[in-house]
Design an enzyme around this catalytic site. Structure first.
Site, PDB file in Angstrom:
ATOM      1  N   HIS A  17      15.479 -16.261 -16.381  1.00 35.18           N
ATOM      2  CA  HIS A  17      15.996 -14.943 -15.960  1.00 35.18           C
ATOM      3  C   HIS A  17      17.167 -15.132 -14.996  1.00 35.18           C
ATOM      4  CE1 HIS A  17      11.600 -13.485 -16.496  1.00 35.18           C
ATOM      5  NE2 HIS A  17      12.300 -12.937 -17.467  1.00 35.18           N
ATOM      6  N   LYS A  41       1.626  -6.482 -21.519  1.00 37.59           N
ATOM      7  CA  LYS A  41       1.442  -7.780 -20.858  1.00 37.59           C
ATOM      8  C   LYS A  41       0.510  -7.649 -19.658  1.00 37.59           C
ATOM      9  CE  LYS A  41       6.025  -9.427 -22.193  1.00 37.59           C
ATOM     10  NZ  LYS A  41       7.376  -9.777 -21.723  1.00 37.59           N
ATOM     11  N   ARG A  90      16.362 -15.673 -26.258  1.00 37.58           N
ATOM     12  CA  ARG A  90      16.027 -17.099 -26.188  1.00 37.58           C
ATOM     13  C   ARG A  90      16.081 -17.767 -27.551  1.00 37.58           C
ATOM     14  NH1 ARG A  90      10.780 -15.593 -22.936  1.00 37.58           N
ATOM     15  NH2 ARG A  90      10.934 -14.144 -24.658  1.00 37.58           N
ATOM     16  N   SER A 128       7.917 -15.794 -18.758  1.00 33.93           N
ATOM     17  CA  SER A 128       6.972 -15.524 -17.669  1.00 33.93           C
ATOM     18  C   SER A 128       5.536 -15.665 -18.181  1.00 33.93           C
ATOM     19  CB  SER A 128       7.164 -14.108 -17.131  1.00 33.93           C
ATOM     20  OG  SER A 128       8.464 -13.937 -16.647  1.00 33.93           O
TER      21      SER A 128
HETATM   22  O1  PNS Z   1      10.537  -8.634 -19.764  1.00 34.56           O
HETATM   23  P1  PNS Z   1      10.035  -7.829 -20.917  1.00 34.56           P
HETATM   24  O2  PNS Z   1       8.588  -7.426 -20.680  1.00 34.56           O
HETATM   25  O3  PNS Z   1      10.213  -8.507 -22.241  1.00 34.56           O
HETATM   26  O4  PNS Z   1      10.935  -6.496 -20.955  1.00 34.56           O
HETATM   27  C1  PNS Z   1      10.722  -5.463 -21.921  1.00 34.56           C
HETATM   28  C2  PNS Z   1      11.198  -4.141 -21.345  1.00 34.56           C
HETATM   29  C3  PNS Z   1      10.458  -3.876 -20.048  1.00 34.56           C
HETATM   30  C4  PNS Z   1      12.669  -4.217 -21.071  1.00 34.56           C
HETATM   31  C5  PNS Z   1      10.885  -3.020 -22.369  1.00 34.56           C
HETATM   32  O5  PNS Z   1       9.506  -3.033 -22.632  1.00 34.56           O
HETATM   33  C6  PNS Z   1      11.300  -1.638 -21.859  1.00 34.56           C
HETATM   34  O6  PNS Z   1      12.453  -1.289 -21.953  1.00 34.56           O
HETATM   35  N1  PNS Z   1      10.341  -0.908 -21.279  1.00 34.56           N
HETATM   36  C7  PNS Z   1      10.586   0.428 -20.721  1.00 34.56           C
HETATM   37  C8  PNS Z   1       9.939   1.502 -21.591  1.00 34.56           C
HETATM   38  C9  PNS Z   1      10.835   1.845 -22.760  1.00 34.56           C
HETATM   39  O7  PNS Z   1      11.947   2.286 -22.613  1.00 34.56           O
HETATM   40  N2  PNS Z   1      10.291   1.618 -23.970  1.00 34.56           N
HETATM   41  C10 PNS Z   1      11.005   1.881 -25.211  1.00 34.56           C
HETATM   42  C11 PNS Z   1      11.874   0.702 -25.590  1.00 34.56           C
HETATM   43  S1  PNS Z   1      12.759   1.018 -27.059  1.00 34.56           S
END
Ligand code: PNS
Length: 163
Positions: A17, A41, A90, A128
């Site tokens: 990150h 998660k 990644r 993570s």
């Molecule tokens: O680090 P991560 O858990 O892979 O990040 C994923 C994240 C948090 C960026 C994604 O789950 C997200 O945008 N969550 C917010 C809720 C949302 O907008 N969901 C619809 C996505 S299309």
């Protein structure tokens, strides 16, 4: 000045990150690293703890700020009046999910662009979730996170009596 949001669960922030944050901070005027809970998660750190870990890790980067949000990313991004979302990629395995999210976000708000940055090969395997699994099972993770984050992980594991 171009402002971008780099969203994620950052539970905890890894060197992968941080590498994306450093590179993104060089190409935008201001970068908001936005922490959110990912219900898919199992969290190790609270949102506030993750924010603190990130703040400590990016303290040398003047144009980077850390924030917490709830709900839809696209609503947060609009509220901040930002039009760029930064995501790290990644491997090919990340692509399908990220592609879906980028297209969903674009269909909700067409003015917002998702920009993908390829993670450096040295961190291409790092996540993570993997760090949490390895440390909970007694493995070493000090190569994958900063010393400060490592200390906090060990405290957390110790507090939970798992190591
Ligand atoms: O680090 P991560 O858990 O892979 O990040 C994923 C994240 C948090 C960026 C994604 O789950 C997200 O945008 N969550 C917010 C809720 C949302 O907008 N969901 C619809 C996505 S299309």
């Amino acid at each position: 000045m171009q402002v971008a949001v780099y969203p994620g669960s950052f539970d905890p922030v890894t060197k992968g990150h941080l590498e994306i944050i450093k590179r993104a901070s060089r190409i935008c005027g201001r970068l908001i690293v936005a922490v959110v809970d990912n219900p898919n998660k199992q969290a190790m750190f609270t949102l506030k703890e993750r924010l603190e870990l990130l703040e400590h890790s990016v303290s040398a980067l003047d144009n980077v700020e850390i924030d917490i949000f709830e709900g839809l990313l696209i609503n947060y991004v609009k509220e901040k009046q930002v039009s760029i979302i930064i995501k790290g990629l990644r491997a090919v395995s990340d692509f399908e999910y990220e592609f879906q999210m980028a297209l969903m976000n674009k269909s909700i708000c067409g003015e917002i662009e998702t920009l993908f940055m390829m993670t450096s090969p040295e961190y291409s395997f790092l996540s993570s979730s993997m760090v949490k699994e390895v440390v909970i099972l007694g493995g070493r993770v000090d190569d994958f996170v900063t010393p400060f984050v490592h200390e906090k992980i060990m405290e957390k594991i110790g507090n939970e009596g798992k190591a």
